[in-house]
Write a protein that holds these residues in place. Structure first.
Motif, PDB file in Angstrom:
ATOM      1  N   ARG A  35       6.607   1.216   5.482  1.00 25.63           N
ATOM      2  CA  ARG A  35       7.256  -0.061   5.167  1.00 25.63           C
ATOM      3  C   ARG A  35       6.284  -1.243   5.214  1.00 25.63           C
ATOM      4  NH1 ARG A  35      11.255   1.964   9.012  1.00 25.63           N
ATOM      5  NH2 ARG A  35      10.346   0.500  10.475  1.00 25.63           N
ATOM      6  N   ASP A  36       4.990  -0.967   5.366  1.00 18.82           N
ATOM      7  CA  ASP A  36       3.955  -2.003   5.440  1.00 18.82           C
ATOM      8  C   ASP A  36       4.141  -2.945   6.631  1.00 18.82           C
ATOM      9  OD1 ASP A  36       2.385  -1.218   3.246  1.00 18.82           O
ATOM     10  OD2 ASP A  36       3.764  -2.221   1.861  1.00 18.82           O
ATOM     11  N   GLU A  37       4.752  -2.461   7.691  1.00 18.15           N
ATOM     12  CA  GLU A  37       4.905  -3.246   8.906  1.00 18.15           C
ATOM     13  C   GLU A  37       3.694  -3.080   9.817  1.00 18.15           C
ATOM     14  OE1 GLU A  37       8.603  -2.020  10.612  1.00 18.15           O
ATOM     15  OE2 GLU A  37       9.763  -2.809   8.936  1.00 18.15           O
ATOM     16  N   VAL A  38       2.923  -2.020   9.584  1.00 20.25           N
ATOM     17  CA  VAL A  38       1.716  -1.729  10.347  1.00 20.25           C
ATOM     18  C   VAL A  38       0.635  -1.370   9.344  1.00 20.25           C
ATOM     19  CG1 VAL A  38       0.662  -0.154  12.016  1.00 20.25           C
ATOM     20  CG2 VAL A  38       3.027  -0.859  12.312  1.00 20.25           C
ATOM     21  N   GLY A  39      -0.564  -1.858   9.592  1.00 13.73           N
ATOM     22  CA  GLY A  39      -1.664  -1.561   8.697  1.00 13.73           C
ATOM     23  C   GLY A  39      -2.990  -1.734   9.420  1.00 13.73           C
ATOM     24  N   TYR A  40      -4.009  -2.059   8.671  1.00 14.22           N
ATOM     25  CA  TYR A  40      -5.335  -2.243   9.241  1.00 14.22           C
ATOM     26  C   TYR A  40      -6.057  -3.329   8.476  1.00 14.22           C
ATOM     27  CZ  TYR A  40      -7.189   0.342   5.268  1.00 14.22           C
ATOM     28  OH  TYR A  40      -7.531   0.736   4.015  1.00 14.22           O
ATOM     29  N   ASP A  41      -7.125  -3.833   9.067  1.00  6.15           N
ATOM     30  CA  ASP A  41      -7.927  -4.878   8.457  1.00  6.15           C
ATOM     31  C   ASP A  41      -8.957  -4.228   7.541  1.00  6.15           C
ATOM     32  OD1 ASP A  41      -9.485  -7.032   7.769  1.00  6.15           O
ATOM     33  OD2 ASP A  41      -9.813  -7.721   9.826  1.00  6.15           O
ATOM     34  N   HIS A  42      -8.771  -4.358   6.244  1.00  7.49           N
ATOM     35  CA  HIS A  42      -9.657  -3.733   5.262  1.00  7.49           C
ATOM     36  C   HIS A  42     -11.098  -4.206   5.430  1.00  7.49           C
ATOM     37  CE1 HIS A  42      -6.405  -2.024   2.765  1.00  7.49           C
ATOM     38  NE2 HIS A  42      -5.730  -3.070   3.192  1.00  7.49           N
ATOM     39  N   ARG A  43     -11.283  -5.474   5.793  1.00  5.48           N
ATOM     40  CA  ARG A  43     -12.637  -6.025   5.936  1.00  5.48           C
ATOM     41  C   ARG A  43     -13.368  -5.340   7.082  1.00  5.48           C
ATOM     42  NH1 ARG A  43     -10.688 -11.858   6.911  1.00  5.48           N
ATOM     43  NH2 ARG A  43      -9.299 -10.525   8.067  1.00  5.48           N
ATOM     44  N   GLN A  44     -12.649  -5.034   8.145  1.00  4.58           N
ATOM     45  CA  GLN A  44     -13.273  -4.413   9.308  1.00  4.58           C
ATOM     46  C   GLN A  44     -13.676  -2.965   9.022  1.00  4.58           C
ATOM     47  OE1 GLN A  44     -10.762  -4.122  12.786  1.00  4.58           O
ATOM     48  NE2 GLN A  44     -12.465  -4.778  14.061  1.00  4.58           N
ATOM     49  N   ILE A  45     -12.881  -2.248   8.284  1.00  2.00           N
ATOM     50  CA  ILE A  45     -13.139  -0.842   7.980  1.00  2.00           C
ATOM     51  C   ILE A  45     -14.239  -0.683   6.936  1.00  2.00           C
ATOM     52  CG2 ILE A  45     -12.119   1.273   7.023  1.00  2.00           C
ATOM     53  CD1 ILE A  45     -11.059   0.577   9.789  1.00  2.00           C
TER      54      ILE A  45
END
Length: 86
Positions: A71-81
């Motif tokens: 549901r896109d309630e949790v994700g990650y920071d694309h810049r950090q990865i």
């Protein structure tokens, strides 16, 4: 028809088709959910309210984490990865 809900192919889309990244995101969120359910709210309290914790009882933390990712309630920071280490 998929036996797993949400479907794994849809979850993989949320993690740039990286199964290890999906696993890391889901396991970290499942740990937070377990902490909340056990009353250890130090880090997790900022992520979820007490009323939402009450309605989750009886469900597996990893299943809840996968549903939140879907549901896109949790994700990650694309810049950090995807940043180059210096």
């Amino acid at each position: 028809m998929s036996l797993m809900q949400p479907p794994i192919d849809k979850l993989m889309d949320k993690a740039d088709n990286d199964k290890f990244l999906l696993c890391a995101i889901a396991s970290e969120r499942a740990r937070d959910i377990n902490d909340m359910m056990r009353g250890q709210r130090d880090r997790a309290i900022a992520l979820q309210s007490a009323t939402e914790i009450a309605k989750m009882s009886g469900r597996k933390a990893l299943s809840l984490a996968m549903e939140e990712i879907y549901r896109d309630e949790v994700g990650y920071d694309h810049r950090q990865i995807h940043s180059d280490p210096e």
